[in-house]
Design a protein around this motif. Structure first.
Motif, PDB file in Angstrom:
ATOM      1  N   LYS A   1       0.833  -1.207   0.000  1.00 53.21           N
ATOM      2  CA  LYS A   1       0.000   0.000   0.000  1.00 53.21           C
ATOM      3  C   LYS A   1       0.869   1.258   0.000  1.00 53.21           C
ATOM      4  O   LYS A   1       0.601   2.223  -0.727  1.00 53.21           O
ATOM      5  CB  LYS A   1      -0.919  -0.021   1.227  1.00 53.21           C
ATOM      6  N   LEU A   2       1.928   1.253   0.807  1.00 52.50           N
ATOM      7  CA  LEU A   2       2.818   2.413   0.894  1.00 52.50           C
ATOM      8  C   LEU A   2       3.657   2.573  -0.372  1.00 52.50           C
ATOM      9  O   LEU A   2       3.919   3.695  -0.823  1.00 52.50           O
ATOM     10  CB  LEU A   2       3.708   2.312   2.139  1.00 52.50           C
ATOM     11  N   VAL A   3       4.053   1.460  -0.967  1.00 51.00           N
ATOM     12  CA  VAL A   3       4.766   1.515  -2.249  1.00 51.00           C
ATOM     13  C   VAL A   3       3.861   2.143  -3.317  1.00 51.00           C
ATOM     14  O   VAL A   3       4.277   3.024  -4.072  1.00 51.00           O
ATOM     15  CB  VAL A   3       5.221   0.099  -2.685  1.00 51.00           C
ATOM     16  N   ASP A   4       2.603   1.709  -3.361  1.00 44.94           N
ATOM     17  CA  ASP A   4       1.642   2.231  -4.341  1.00 44.94           C
ATOM     18  C   ASP A   4       1.340   3.710  -4.114  1.00 44.94           C
ATOM     19  O   ASP A   4       0.935   4.419  -5.044  1.00 44.94           O
ATOM     20  CB  ASP A   4       0.337   1.425  -4.286  1.00 44.94           C
ATOM     21  N   ALA A   5       1.525   4.162  -2.861  1.00 46.94           N
ATOM     22  CA  ALA A   5       1.297   5.578  -2.533  1.00 46.94           C
ATOM     23  C   ALA A   5       2.508   6.451  -2.882  1.00 46.94           C
ATOM     24  O   ALA A   5       2.481   7.665  -2.690  1.00 46.94           O
ATOM     25  CB  ALA A   5       0.966   5.723  -1.056  1.00 46.94           C
ATOM     26  N   HIS A   6       3.579   5.817  -3.378  1.00 50.37           N
ATOM     27  CA  HIS A   6       4.799   6.514  -3.815  1.00 50.37           C
ATOM     28  C   HIS A   6       5.463   7.297  -2.672  1.00 50.37           C
ATOM     29  O   HIS A   6       5.880   8.444  -2.858  1.00 50.37           O
ATOM     30  CB  HIS A   6       4.512   7.442  -5.000  1.00 50.37           C
ATOM     31  N   VAL A   7       5.556   6.648  -1.502  1.00 49.54           N
ATOM     32  CA  VAL A   7       6.273   7.286  -0.394  1.00 49.54           C
ATOM     33  C   VAL A   7       7.763   7.330  -0.736  1.00 49.54           C
ATOM     34  O   VAL A   7       8.258   6.514  -1.513  1.00 49.54           O
ATOM     35  CB  VAL A   7       6.044   6.545   0.952  1.00 49.54           C
ATOM     36  N   LYS A   8       8.473   8.299  -0.142  1.00 46.72           N
ATOM     37  CA  LYS A   8       9.896   8.479  -0.432  1.00 46.72           C
ATOM     38  C   LYS A   8      10.785   7.818   0.624  1.00 46.72           C
ATOM     39  O   LYS A   8      12.004   7.752   0.456  1.00 46.72           O
ATOM     40  CB  LYS A   8      10.234   9.964  -0.523  1.00 46.72           C
ATOM     41  N   ALA A   9      10.177   7.373   1.730  1.00 47.61           N
ATOM     42  CA  ALA A   9      10.914   6.671   2.787  1.00 47.61           C
ATOM     43  C   ALA A   9       9.914   5.985   3.698  1.00 47.61           C
ATOM     44  O   ALA A   9       8.747   6.372   3.767  1.00 47.61           O
ATOM     45  CB  ALA A   9      11.768   7.645   3.598  1.00 47.61           C
ATOM     46  N   ILE A  10      10.391   4.968   4.400  1.00 46.24           N
ATOM     47  CA  ILE A  10       9.596   4.276   5.419  1.00 46.24           C
ATOM     48  C   ILE A  10      10.304   4.434   6.755  1.00 46.24           C
ATOM     49  O   ILE A  10      11.510   4.162   6.861  1.00 46.24           O
ATOM     50  CB  ILE A  10       9.484   2.760   5.121  1.00 46.24           C
TER      51      ILE A  10
END
Length: 369
Positions: free
Chosen positions: A84-93
């Protein structure tokens, strides 16, 4: 006409702000929700501070926004959150918290080219060799090993029983404790297993009681550690020391264990003693004021994790992971919980471990070890 001209610069500046999404993964519901919300508070404080500073990267003012996701301390949920976070195009976790979640989720983040800063402690996390995975806290070898050293040298423990909850975290920290305990002459009188959903430990504890250990090391988390210590007292094991890693190093132990959580309970946590450093004291005071609760185990590490990633972005003059990852790999950064400099595996080069003793139901820092 003059009014219209005056408006143009402001409009241009507004267009120059770039929103940078940061992903967060921790348990926000379930037995470990207290830890997850502690982590969430640390990240929120860091993002608010960075946004107040008005950081400029690549010629644009940056506004960080966190996407908070509940991984439920469950590996399957953690992988779903990761996608889900990858699909949201986050720049870091920043996260995850649990080793059992981090090990499978780290592949998802790494394959997507997203930098991850985790506090999860199992050595396997960084042994996978993923370029984008960084550990921003101590590993099991440091947490479990230092507890064993302290037990042998300072507490003068001779016989110890071990219980672990079979999670990646619990097994990792218990195995490291056992390895260093044996090397320092401690006699291991049993290694028992439970799980991270258990509530009844009487069978295991009765078996251990027959061995008359000086201490029990528990590899697991507070939701089991608190009730386990209470059941130790009921079985007459209240003079037996309860030892653990960072998973039990939280006031939640006192809330769940009641009057059984005495000064016989010890734990280790990554990082230097917060109250010995000006920045640490200020962080703890600000956290208490903002959330009306004390910062617990990893609030400061989630705060620092965000700060060190932002610093790498600034040094690279880019928010893109491929550009700032090399800067993060060679960074030297002084944070609230310690100093951040990574080795070849992306573990911290120098991660002090603090030993805590419970007093009045809360962990009180004794010494950095």
């Amino acid at each position: 006409m003059m009014v219209m001209l005056a408006a143009f610069p402001a409009l241009a500046m507004a267009q120059e702000t770039q929103v940078v999404k940061i992903g967060f993964s921790s348990p926000l519901t379930g037995a470990q929700a207290a830890a997850g919300n502690d982590n969430k508070g640390g990240l929120e404080m860091a993002i608010d501070k960075l946004n107040a500073q008005g950081m400029v990267i690549g010629g644009k003012k940056v506004k960080f926004e966190a996407q908070m996701e509940d991984d439920q301390a469950d590996p399957k949920a953690g992988v779903t959150v990761a996608q889900k976070l990858v699909d949201a195009h986050v720049k870091a976790i920043v996260g995850p918290y649990n080793s059992g979640v981090t090990i499978p989720a780290s592949k998802v983040y790494n394959d997507a080219g997203i930098v991850m800063g985790t506090v999860a402690s199992n050595p396997k996390i960084t042994e996978q060799g993923y370029a984008n995975v960084f550990r921003v806290a101590a590993s099991d070898s440091q947490l479990g090993g230092k507890m064993a050293l302290y037990a042998a040298k300072e507490l003068k423990v001779k016989k110890v029983a071990i219980i672990d909850d079979r999670t990646a975290y619990g097994q990792g920290v218990a195995n490291e404790f056992e390895k260093v305990a044996k090397a320092n002459g401690l006699q291991i009188v049993g290694h028992e297993f439970t799980n991270d959903k258990a509530t009844d430990f009487n069978g295991i504890l009765t078996k251990i009681k027959a061995e008359k250990p000086d201490a029990i090391f528990y590899g697991g988390y507070s939701p089991q550690g608190g009730p386990m210590t209470r059941q130790m007292k009921q079985l007459g094991l209240d003079k037996t020391k309860m030892l653990g890693g960072d998973g039990i190093c939280a006031p939640e132990m006192g809330r769940l264990g009641g009057d059984a959580i005495t000064d016989q309970v010890y734990c280790t946590q990554g990082g230097a003693m917060l109250d010995k450093q000006a920045a640490g004291k200020a962080f703890a005071t600000e956290y208490q004021k903002r959330f009306n609760r004390p910062a617990e185990t990893y609030a400061a590490s989630f705060y620092d994790g965000m700060m060190v990633i932002a610093q790498a972005m600034k040094e690279a003059n880019s928010v893109e992971p491929a550009k700032y990852q090399p800067m993060l790999a060679k960074i030297k950064f002084k944070g609230v919980a310690g100093s951040y400099e990574f080795d070849a595996k992306h573990d911290l080069k120098d991660s002090p471990v603090t030993v805590f003793q419970f007093k009045g139901g809360v962990p009180v820092a004794l010494t950095s070890y």
